[in-house]
Design a protein around this motif. Structure first.
Motif, PDB file in Angstrom:
ATOM      1  N   ASP A 373      -6.012   3.318  -6.654  1.00 32.61           N
ATOM      2  CA  ASP A 373      -5.951   1.856  -6.637  1.00 32.61           C
ATOM      3  C   ASP A 373      -4.579   1.590  -7.361  1.00 32.61           C
ATOM      4  O   ASP A 373      -4.046   2.205  -8.018  1.00 32.61           O
ATOM      5  CB  ASP A 373      -7.114   1.386  -7.524  1.00 32.61           C
ATOM      6  N   TRP A 374      -3.817   0.782  -6.463  1.00 36.34           N
ATOM      7  CA  TRP A 374      -2.366   0.316  -6.774  1.00 36.34           C
ATOM      8  C   TRP A 374      -2.184  -0.138  -8.240  1.00 36.34           C
ATOM      9  O   TRP A 374      -2.824  -1.031  -8.605  1.00 36.34           O
ATOM     10  CB  TRP A 374      -1.904  -0.660  -5.735  1.00 36.34           C
ATOM     11  N   PHE A 375      -1.570   0.495  -8.970  1.00 38.49           N
ATOM     12  CA  PHE A 375      -1.192   0.014 -10.608  1.00 38.49           C
ATOM     13  C   PHE A 375       0.044  -0.028 -10.715  1.00 38.49           C
ATOM     14  O   PHE A 375       0.821   0.975 -10.428  1.00 38.49           O
ATOM     15  CB  PHE A 375      -1.949   1.083 -11.316  1.00 38.49           C
ATOM     16  N   SER A 376       0.827  -1.209 -11.213  1.00 38.92           N
ATOM     17  CA  SER A 376       1.971  -1.389 -11.598  1.00 38.92           C
ATOM     18  C   SER A 376       2.812  -0.547 -12.199  1.00 38.92           C
ATOM     19  O   SER A 376       3.724  -0.168 -11.838  1.00 38.92           O
ATOM     20  CB  SER A 376       2.200  -3.026 -12.235  1.00 38.92           C
ATOM     21  N   VAL A 377       2.317   0.059 -13.272  1.00 38.08           N
ATOM     22  CA  VAL A 377       2.902   0.895 -14.132  1.00 38.08           C
ATOM     23  C   VAL A 377       3.310   2.147 -13.300  1.00 38.08           C
ATOM     24  O   VAL A 377       4.206   2.630 -13.496  1.00 38.08           O
ATOM     25  CB  VAL A 377       1.850   1.385 -15.247  1.00 38.08           C
ATOM     26  N   PHE A 378       2.392   2.729 -12.258  1.00 30.36           N
ATOM     27  CA  PHE A 378       2.699   3.848 -11.354  1.00 30.36           C
ATOM     28  C   PHE A 378       3.265   3.468 -10.011  1.00 30.36           C
ATOM     29  O   PHE A 378       4.080   4.288  -9.550  1.00 30.36           O
ATOM     30  CB  PHE A 378       1.407   4.569 -11.506  1.00 30.36           C
ATOM     31  N   ASP A 409       5.419  -7.658 -10.333  1.00 27.94           N
ATOM     32  CA  ASP A 409       4.678  -6.516  -9.902  1.00 27.94           C
ATOM     33  C   ASP A 409       3.134  -6.523 -10.682  1.00 27.94           C
ATOM     34  O   ASP A 409       2.193  -6.243  -9.843  1.00 27.94           O
ATOM     35  CB  ASP A 409       5.383  -5.077 -10.319  1.00 27.94           C
ATOM     36  N   TRP A 410       3.150  -6.932 -11.704  1.00 29.42           N
ATOM     37  CA  TRP A 410       1.834  -7.445 -12.310  1.00 29.42           C
ATOM     38  C   TRP A 410       1.139  -8.363 -11.722  1.00 29.42           C
ATOM     39  O   TRP A 410      -0.151  -8.622 -11.601  1.00 29.42           O
ATOM     40  CB  TRP A 410       1.979  -7.632 -14.074  1.00 29.42           C
ATOM     41  N   LEU A 418      -8.120 -11.251  -8.836  1.00 29.22           N
ATOM     42  CA  LEU A 418      -8.307 -12.533  -9.432  1.00 29.22           C
ATOM     43  C   LEU A 418      -8.909 -13.371  -8.165  1.00 29.22           C
ATOM     44  O   LEU A 418      -9.801 -14.278  -8.585  1.00 29.22           O
ATOM     45  CB  LEU A 418      -7.341 -13.175 -10.118  1.00 29.22           C
ATOM     46  N   CYS A 419      -8.475 -13.301  -7.112  1.00 30.66           N
ATOM     47  CA  CYS A 419      -8.536 -13.955  -6.031  1.00 30.66           C
ATOM     48  C   CYS A 419     -10.087 -13.650  -5.054  1.00 30.66           C
ATOM     49  O   CYS A 419     -10.813 -14.477  -4.825  1.00 30.66           O
ATOM     50  CB  CYS A 419      -7.541 -14.272  -5.076  1.00 30.66           C
ATOM     51  N   LYS A 420     -10.054 -12.358  -4.941  1.00 27.84           N
ATOM     52  CA  LYS A 420     -11.057 -11.719  -3.912  1.00 27.84           C
ATOM     53  C   LYS A 420     -11.935 -10.649  -4.721  1.00 27.84           C
ATOM     54  O   LYS A 420     -12.703 -10.153  -3.990  1.00 27.84           O
ATOM     55  CB  LYS A 420     -10.543 -11.459  -2.835  1.00 27.84           C
ATOM     56  N   GLN A 421     -11.595 -10.203  -5.956  1.00 29.61           N
ATOM     57  CA  GLN A 421     -12.237  -9.099  -6.598  1.00 29.61           C
ATOM     58  C   GLN A 421     -11.912  -8.032  -5.737  1.00 29.61           C
ATOM     59  O   GLN A 421     -12.982  -7.076  -5.435  1.00 29.61           O
ATOM     60  CB  GLN A 421     -13.718  -9.376  -6.913  1.00 29.61           C
ATOM     61  N   TYR A 422     -10.715  -7.606  -5.314  1.00 26.21           N
ATOM     62  CA  TYR A 422     -10.148  -6.918  -4.417  1.00 26.21           C
ATOM     63  C   TYR A 422      -9.117  -6.078  -5.386  1.00 26.21           C
ATOM     64  O   TYR A 422      -8.251  -6.405  -5.810  1.00 26.21           O
ATOM     65  CB  TYR A 422      -9.978  -7.370  -3.018  1.00 26.21           C
ATOM     66  N   LYS A 423      -9.009  -4.585  -4.899  1.00 26.07           N
ATOM     67  CA  LYS A 423      -8.100  -3.953  -5.432  1.00 26.07           C
ATOM     68  C   LYS A 423      -7.218  -3.374  -4.224  1.00 26.07           C
ATOM     69  O   LYS A 423      -7.611  -2.792  -3.415  1.00 26.07           O
ATOM     70  CB  LYS A 423      -8.608  -2.946  -6.398  1.00 26.07           C
ATOM     71  N   TRP A 424      -5.809  -3.303  -4.384  1.00 27.34           N
ATOM     72  CA  TRP A 424      -5.102  -2.443  -3.355  1.00 27.34           C
ATOM     73  C   TRP A 424      -5.366  -1.305  -3.328  1.00 27.34           C
ATOM     74  O   TRP A 424      -5.546  -0.626  -4.084  1.00 27.34           O
ATOM     75  CB  TRP A 424      -3.550  -2.840  -3.699  1.00 27.34           C
ATOM     76  N   LYS A 425      -5.493  -0.420  -2.170  1.00 29.62           N
ATOM     77  CA  LYS A 425      -5.745   0.825  -2.071  1.00 29.62           C
ATOM     78  C   LYS A 425      -4.482   1.502  -1.532  1.00 29.62           C
ATOM     79  O   LYS A 425      -3.808   0.902  -0.706  1.00 29.62           O
ATOM     80  CB  LYS A 425      -6.792   1.171  -1.030  1.00 29.62           C
ATOM     81  N   THR A 426      -4.004   2.520  -2.168  1.00 29.32           N
ATOM     82  CA  THR A 426      -2.701   3.132  -1.733  1.00 29.32           C
ATOM     83  C   THR A 426      -2.696   4.612  -1.663  1.00 29.32           C
ATOM     84  O   THR A 426      -3.601   5.305  -2.376  1.00 29.32           O
ATOM     85  CB  THR A 426      -1.600   2.765  -2.725  1.00 29.32           C
TER      86      THR A 426
END
Length: 508
Positions: A373-378, A409-410, A418-426
């Motif tokens: 799951d795409w995470f800014s810190v990484f 990035d955050w 916040l918009c769709k309860q969706y997490k970027w997949k990377t």
């Protein structure tokens, strides 16, 4: 005797004419052969190789004369501009000095037909060089520093409307291939020492001639234009954000004299009557233009690349996001190609691919990847997305534009949640192909700028691990990382409604 003497003179004249023609046409043929690009020959990674031209005249030239050589009417007989990529050189010395046409003219002074033919060939060769760049109309980057703000604004508008693609004829691409072309976007402010390292290193990558390089800047200068026009290894484009402090030095989105000071209280702001007294961030601080400008630039850049560049209207490929202080590995194009194949064949749900990592740990194999799951810190460095991911972000533009965090990035991370309860997949490479060399900038002190040292460290990493570069296949390196994405407390710095409104207008 007289007749024999006349025949001998006539024979010498014929020999002279034939020799002159031979010299002329051999020189022209050599020129054409030397300008042929070896498409099938991979670029060798050599730290000492010069792959772009940093112009010594510091931008004292117009876009019409840069890169492609001087136009025929302005050809200098004293200067030879040589453009080099690896072992291939294209030199203007042939047409800018007493050369083929002049030598042939002297040799065939008595043969006007042969001379006309030779001049025609030389003229056509010269025309190819002169037309290898198509420049914005009425643009002159020679004295940008002397321009008024209004004239700079006009320059920016004309540049963005023209959408000049440098080297388009040197590196032709079919409309079908353009759709899947890798686009590399570099966000630039004014740290040109870092940018030069970034470009020099980028130009050493294998297959780099296949990419479209887009340099997006929020500060325009003669030096910047010169650097972009000095890129020789691929197609390149310069786009310029119009929403900058430079173009608005005493008004929003710059700093208006009537703006509230950043660190006064709300009561003090209301009592003083400053412009944005009613709109501090969630921590009670007021807008600082230098911080807001970075997020505005990122958003404008993404919108322009995906929605405004005409050449990319039907683009379906990846857009790699870099910054002016990012160095790429010599195999980054190859690795993105492998990730692309993996996504298209096995993981079509993936939104983003990552070839950089802010906090690499351990010596993972060069061909290893994970799904995360795409995470800014990484994952905020060296990531690429395609148009569907951008459309998801754009459809949630209200969330992006109102989120009280000056960090793009955050905001990118939190917007789909916040918009769709969706997490970027990377899909992320465990061995980074992008490294950060920026030891100075908005968050660091100027005295810490050491781009040469930092660049040398990264190049040494590539050299040390060279046997792990250029994988032929990728291998799974662990279980999928599921991170908990919850509405975190933003970092602030983005509470001014003027930023919100401008952000929304960019995608309207």
């Amino acid at each position: 005797m007289a007749l024999r003497h006349t025949r001998r003179n006539r024979l010498l004249l014929y020999v002279t004419i034939l020799f002159g023609l031979y010299v002329g046409f051999v020189s022209i043929a050599s020129r054409r052969i030397s300008s042929t690009r070896p498409w099938d020959e991979p670029n060798e990674y050599s730290p000492s190789e010069v792959v772009y031209e940093a112009r010594a005249d510091n931008g004292k030239h117009s876009p019409d004369s840069a890169m492609a050589g001087r136009s025929p009417g302005n050809a200098s007989t004293s200067r030879s501009d040589t453009f080099t990529h690896g072992t291939i050189a294209i030199s203007n010395s042939l047409v800018n000095s007493p050369g083929v046409a002049q030598q042939t003219e002297r040799a065939v002074a008595g043969t006007s037909r042969a001379l006309a033919t030779s001049k025609e060939v030389v003229g056509s060769t010269r025309g190819v060089l002169a037309q290898s760049q198509t420049s914005p109309p009425s643009q002159d980057a020679t004295l940008l520093e002397t321009y008024s703000v209004s004239k700079l604004e006009e320059y920016v508008r004309n540049n963005n409307e023209a959408q000049t693609i440098y080297n388009e004829q040197r590196f032709p691409i079919s409309p079908e291939d353009r759709k899947a072309q890798l686009v590399v976007v570099i966000q630039v402010h004014d740290r040109y020492r870092f940018l030069r390292h970034t470009l020099e290193n980028l130009g050493k990558a294998r297959n780099v001639e296949s990419i479209l390089l887009v340099i997006s800047a929020d500060y325009v200068s003669s030096e910047l234009v010169s650097i972009v026009q000095g890129v020789l290894f691929c197609q390149a484009m310069l786009v310029l954000s119009p929403h900058t402090i430079q173009l608005h030095p005493s008004s929003f989105p710059g700093t208006d004299p009537k703006d509230c000071p950043a660190r006064i209280t709300r009561d003090q702001a209301v009592n003083s009557g400053c412009l944005n007294a009613q709109h501090p961030d969630m921590y009670g601080h007021y807008r600082e233009a230098a911080f807001s400008a970075i997020k505005l630039h990122w958003w404008w850049k993404a919108s322009f690349v995906f929605d405004k560049i005409r050449a990319l209207h039907d683009h379906t490929g990846w857009v790699l996001m870099l910054e002016e202080d990012h160095l790429v590995s010599p195999d980054f194009v190859v690795v993105i190609g492998l990730l692309d194949t993996l996504v298209r064949k096995e993981r079509p749900y993936v939104d983003v691919i990552n070839i950089g990592r802010q906090k690499p740990t351990g010596l993972f194999p060069g061909n290893g990847f994970t799904e995360e799951d795409w995470f800014s810190v990484f994952n905020n460095m060296g990531f690429a997305l395609r148009k569907p991911a951008w459309e998801t972000l754009r459809n949630c533009s209200k969330t992006f534009c109102d989120y009280d965090d000056y960090n793009w990035d955050w905001t990118f991370q939190m917007t789909p949640w916040l918009c769709k309860q969706y997490k970027w997949k990377t899909l992320a490479m465990v061995m980074p192909r992008v490294y950060h060399i920026g030891t100075c900038g908005i968050h660091q002190k100027k005295g810490q700028c050491k781009p040469d040292e930092e660049s040398a460290k990264v190049l040494n990493i590539f050299k040390t691990r060279s046997t792990e570069l250029f994988p032929t296949r990728l291998e799974w390196s662990g279980s999928t990382r599921q991170r908990t994405i919850t509405p975190k407390k933003p970092n602030g710095g983005w509470g001014d409604v003027r930023d919100h409104n401008l952000c929304m207008s960019i995608v309207s």
